[in-house]
Design a protein around this motif. Structure first.
Motif, PDB file in Angstrom:
ATOM      1  N   LEU A  21       7.474 -15.456  21.901  1.00 52.76           N
ATOM      2  CA  LEU A  21       8.818 -15.452  22.491  1.00 52.76           C
ATOM      3  C   LEU A  21       8.743 -15.291  24.008  1.00 52.76           C
ATOM      4  N   GLU A  22       7.890 -14.382  24.479  1.00 51.52           N
ATOM      5  CA  GLU A  22       7.748 -14.179  25.918  1.00 51.52           C
ATOM      6  C   GLU A  22       7.116 -15.391  26.587  1.00 51.52           C
ATOM      7  N   ALA A  23       6.134 -15.993  25.911  1.00 47.86           N
ATOM      8  CA  ALA A  23       5.498 -17.189  26.472  1.00 47.86           C
ATOM      9  C   ALA A  23       6.508 -18.323  26.613  1.00 47.86           C
ATOM     10  N   LYS A  24       7.339 -18.504  25.602  1.00 45.31           N
ATOM     11  CA  LYS A  24       8.345 -19.567  25.664  1.00 45.31           C
ATOM     12  C   LYS A  24       9.353 -19.296  26.764  1.00 45.31           C
ATOM     13  N   ARG A  25       9.793 -18.058  26.903  1.00 51.42           N
ATOM     14  CA  ARG A  25      10.773 -17.716  27.932  1.00 51.42           C
ATOM     15  C   ARG A  25      10.229 -17.977  29.335  1.00 51.42           C
ATOM     16  N   ASN A  26       8.923 -17.873  29.473  1.00 53.88           N
ATOM     17  CA  ASN A  26       8.303 -18.112  30.770  1.00 53.88           C
ATOM     18  C   ASN A  26       7.777 -19.545  30.906  1.00 53.88           C
ATOM     19  N   LYS A  27       8.189 -20.393  29.949  1.00 55.56           N
ATOM     20  CA  LYS A  27       7.868 -21.827  29.991  1.00 55.56           C
ATOM     21  C   LYS A  27       6.361 -22.090  30.014  1.00 55.56           C
ATOM     22  N   LEU A  28       5.623 -21.268  29.280  1.00 54.04           N
ATOM     23  CA  LEU A  28       4.183 -21.479  29.134  1.00 54.04           C
ATOM     24  C   LEU A  28       3.910 -22.415  27.955  1.00 54.04           C
ATOM     25  N   HIS A  29       2.832 -23.165  28.049  1.00 52.62           N
ATOM     26  CA  HIS A  29       2.388 -24.022  26.950  1.00 52.62           C
ATOM     27  C   HIS A  29       1.542 -23.146  26.016  1.00 52.62           C
ATOM     28  N   THR A 118      -8.183 -25.910  23.406  1.00 50.27           N
ATOM     29  CA  THR A 118      -8.639 -25.386  24.692  1.00 50.27           C
ATOM     30  C   THR A 118      -7.483 -24.658  25.351  1.00 50.27           C
ATOM     31  N   ALA A 119      -7.763 -23.460  25.884  1.00 54.25           N
ATOM     32  CA  ALA A 119      -6.704 -22.657  26.498  1.00 54.25           C
ATOM     33  C   ALA A 119      -7.246 -21.878  27.688  1.00 54.25           C
ATOM     34  N   ARG A 120      -6.354 -21.582  28.620  1.00 48.24           N
ATOM     35  CA  ARG A 120      -6.730 -20.776  29.780  1.00 48.24           C
ATOM     36  C   ARG A 120      -6.757 -19.287  29.437  1.00 48.24           C
ATOM     37  N   ASN A 121      -5.952 -18.898  28.453  1.00 50.07           N
ATOM     38  CA  ASN A 121      -5.860 -17.493  28.049  1.00 50.07           C
ATOM     39  C   ASN A 121      -5.759 -17.399  26.527  1.00 50.07           C
ATOM     40  N   VAL A 122      -6.200 -16.262  26.000  1.00 46.04           N
ATOM     41  CA  VAL A 122      -6.128 -16.006  24.554  1.00 46.04           C
ATOM     42  C   VAL A 122      -5.577 -14.602  24.333  1.00 46.04           C
ATOM     43  N   SER A 307       4.416  -1.297  19.924  1.00 40.55           N
ATOM     44  CA  SER A 307       3.539  -2.379  20.383  1.00 40.55           C
ATOM     45  C   SER A 307       4.314  -3.563  20.939  1.00 40.55           C
ATOM     46  N   ARG A 308       5.627  -3.567  20.756  1.00 37.59           N
ATOM     47  CA  ARG A 308       6.424  -4.707  21.201  1.00 37.59           C
ATOM     48  C   ARG A 308       6.300  -4.929  22.709  1.00 37.59           C
ATOM     49  N   GLU A 309       6.146  -3.842  23.452  1.00 30.45           N
ATOM     50  CA  GLU A 309       6.058  -3.952  24.911  1.00 30.45           C
ATOM     51  C   GLU A 309       4.776  -4.635  25.365  1.00 30.45           C
ATOM     52  N   HIS A 310       3.778  -4.723  24.499  1.00 31.80           N
ATOM     53  CA  HIS A 310       2.531  -5.388  24.867  1.00 31.80           C
ATOM     54  C   HIS A 310       2.788  -6.838  25.275  1.00 31.80           C
ATOM     55  N   ALA A 311       3.692  -7.492  24.567  1.00 31.67           N
ATOM     56  CA  ALA A 311       3.967  -8.906  24.829  1.00 31.67           C
ATOM     57  C   ALA A 311       4.433  -9.129  26.258  1.00 31.67           C
ATOM     58  N   VAL A 312       5.341  -8.283  26.718  1.00 31.81           N
ATOM     59  CA  VAL A 312       5.881  -8.432  28.075  1.00 31.81           C
ATOM     60  C   VAL A 312       4.788  -8.211  29.110  1.00 31.81           C
ATOM     61  N   LYS A 313       3.983  -7.160  28.927  1.00 25.29           N
ATOM     62  CA  LYS A 313       2.908  -6.859  29.869  1.00 25.29           C
ATOM     63  C   LYS A 313       1.917  -8.016  29.972  1.00 25.29           C
ATOM     64  N   ILE A 314       1.553  -8.558  28.819  1.00 23.86           N
ATOM     65  CA  ILE A 314       0.547  -9.623  28.790  1.00 23.86           C
ATOM     66  C   ILE A 314       1.070 -10.895  29.450  1.00 23.86           C
ATOM     67  N   ILE A 315       2.231 -11.331  29.039  1.00 25.55           N
ATOM     68  CA  ILE A 315       2.762 -12.591  29.578  1.00 25.55           C
ATOM     69  C   ILE A 315       3.075 -12.457  31.073  1.00 25.55           C
ATOM     70  N   ASP A 316       3.569 -11.305  31.489  1.00 21.59           N
ATOM     71  CA  ASP A 316       3.803 -11.086  32.924  1.00 21.59           C
ATOM     72  C   ASP A 316       2.507 -11.246  33.715  1.00 21.59           C
ATOM     73  N   ASN A 317       1.409 -10.719  33.179  1.00 19.45           N
ATOM     74  CA  ASN A 317       0.127 -10.819  33.862  1.00 19.45           C
ATOM     75  C   ASN A 317      -0.394 -12.249  33.887  1.00 19.45           C
ATOM     76  N   VAL A 319       1.433 -15.001  33.778  1.00 20.81           N
ATOM     77  CA  VAL A 319       2.274 -15.746  34.711  1.00 20.81           C
ATOM     78  C   VAL A 319       1.885 -15.424  36.146  1.00 20.81           C
ATOM     79  N   SER A 320       1.631 -14.147  36.426  1.00 19.73           N
ATOM     80  CA  SER A 320       1.247 -13.743  37.767  1.00 19.73           C
ATOM     81  C   SER A 320      -0.070 -14.364  38.189  1.00 19.73           C
ATOM     82  N   ASN A 321      -1.041 -14.388  37.268  1.00 22.03           N
ATOM     83  CA  ASN A 321      -2.356 -14.960  37.574  1.00 22.03           C
ATOM     84  C   ASN A 321      -2.312 -16.464  37.786  1.00 22.03           C
TER      85      ASN A 321
END
Length: 324
Positions: A21-29, A118-122, A307-317, A319-321
């Motif tokens: 959900l967080e990945a989609k909101r941030n328009k990540l593939h 193939t992915a940049r992040n896992v 653990s729900r907050e993990h998603a936000v922390k990960i996707i924010d990082n 996106v930042s990177n």
């Protein structure tokens, strides 16, 4: 050839879906890969299970979870997470197991039972419900032994031995007893566990006190046979007649897979993975840990609700990177 994705999420449980959900909101593939059905761990819970947590604490992505009672059931949770998946058109591949994960030239190649990605992040959100702790006793491989419990009707009018004193063990003992099973429970400790749901614990304690359910405390299973089970008790070895053994001895995360891909684990018995608490990135740049697996063998420290907050922390990082 598959395109390079921003992130592959391994595990289609509630936390994996929260990451999606967080990945989609941030328009990540992104893509979620799950080796079983949607929210596989919850699917394998007992059919009649009621959560300890309230429905709002099981919500992900800010999507309301409405249940008939304050504490939702397994079936309500399956419906909720399925509806979240459908409503948000989350991208996921089910019944596809990840076999290998290799990092080369700053990207990850993920080989599954069906294809390669193939992915940049896992993001590793694999939970802990797939690997049961074994009794490691003779006869454990007999067909009458199971480490998963689903429905009590199957055990009606049978001699059932339940091993353990957790919520799952207590539910199995009480439900099979109420369907007419002759139930015996074997507990390694001196009493029923304090973590048992507060509205259930008095029930099992009373059933044991009145003799409706037989209990052996400070005891362990010594060996299992076709028609009997040997139990090591403080009074010595006892043999009881038996048709089925439900060994609810707990489960463990697949830490061996983390080790194979290079994630460092602590040297103590907890074997906690090495990750940054602020970003949840492991010692391998681009590999993130989410959910219960972050606690290593301490599987009681993390739940959906914390653990729900993990998603936000990960996707924010991520996106930042990537400078997105």
């Amino acid at each position: 050839m598959n395109p390079v994705m921003d992130v592959i999420i391994i595990g289609g449980g509630p936390i994996g879906l929260a990451c999606a959900l967080e990945a989609k909101r941030n328009k990540l593939h992104y893509l979620v890969i799950e080796k079983g059905p949607l929210v596989n761990s919850l699917y394998n819970y007992p059919d009649n299970m009621t959560f300890f947590s309230t429905s709002e604490k099981l919500e992900i992505g800010g999507v309301p979870f409405v249940s008939n009672n304050i504490k939702p059931t397994r079936n309500e949770s399956l419906e909720y997470y399925r509806r979240v998946t459908v409503a948000n058109e989350l991208k996921l591949h089910l019944f596809e197991e990840v076999k290998t994960l290799v990092k080369e030239n700053g990207q990850f190649t993920i080989q599954t039972t069906k294809t390669n990605y193939t992915a940049r992040n896992v993001i590793m959100a694999t939970g802990f419900y797939d690997l049961p702790f074994l009794l490691n006793v003779p006869g454990e491989d007999l067909p009458k032994v199971t480490h998963y419990y689903k429905d009590p009707h199957f055990y009606a009018f049978q001699k059932v031995l339940v091993v353990g004193a957790s919520n799952s063990a207590v539910d199995a003992a009480l439900e099979t007893f109420r369907k007419g099973a002759d139930v015996t429970i074997v507990v390694r400790e001196k009493e029923i566990g304090e973590r048992v749901k507060y509205w259930v614990r008095p029930d099992i304690v009373n059933r044991i006190s009145e003799g409706s359910i037989k209990a052996f405390f400070n005891s362990t299973v010594a060996s299992i046979h076709e028609k009997t089970v040997d139990i090591s008790t403080p009074e010595g070895l006892i043999t009881i007649d038996n048709d089925w053994v439900i060994a609810m001895t707990g489960y463990q995360p697949n830490l061996a897979f983390l080790e194979r891909i290079g994630v460092e684990l602590s040297d103590d018995t907890i074997r906690k993975p090495n990750y940054n608490a602020d970003t949840h990135e492991s010692n391998i740049k681009g590999i993130y840990l989410a959910g219960v697996i972050c606690g290593g063998m301490n599987t009681h420290s993390l739940f959906i609700e914390n653990s729900r907050e993990h998603a936000v922390k990960i996707i924010d990082n991520i996106v930042s990177n990537q400078g997105c």
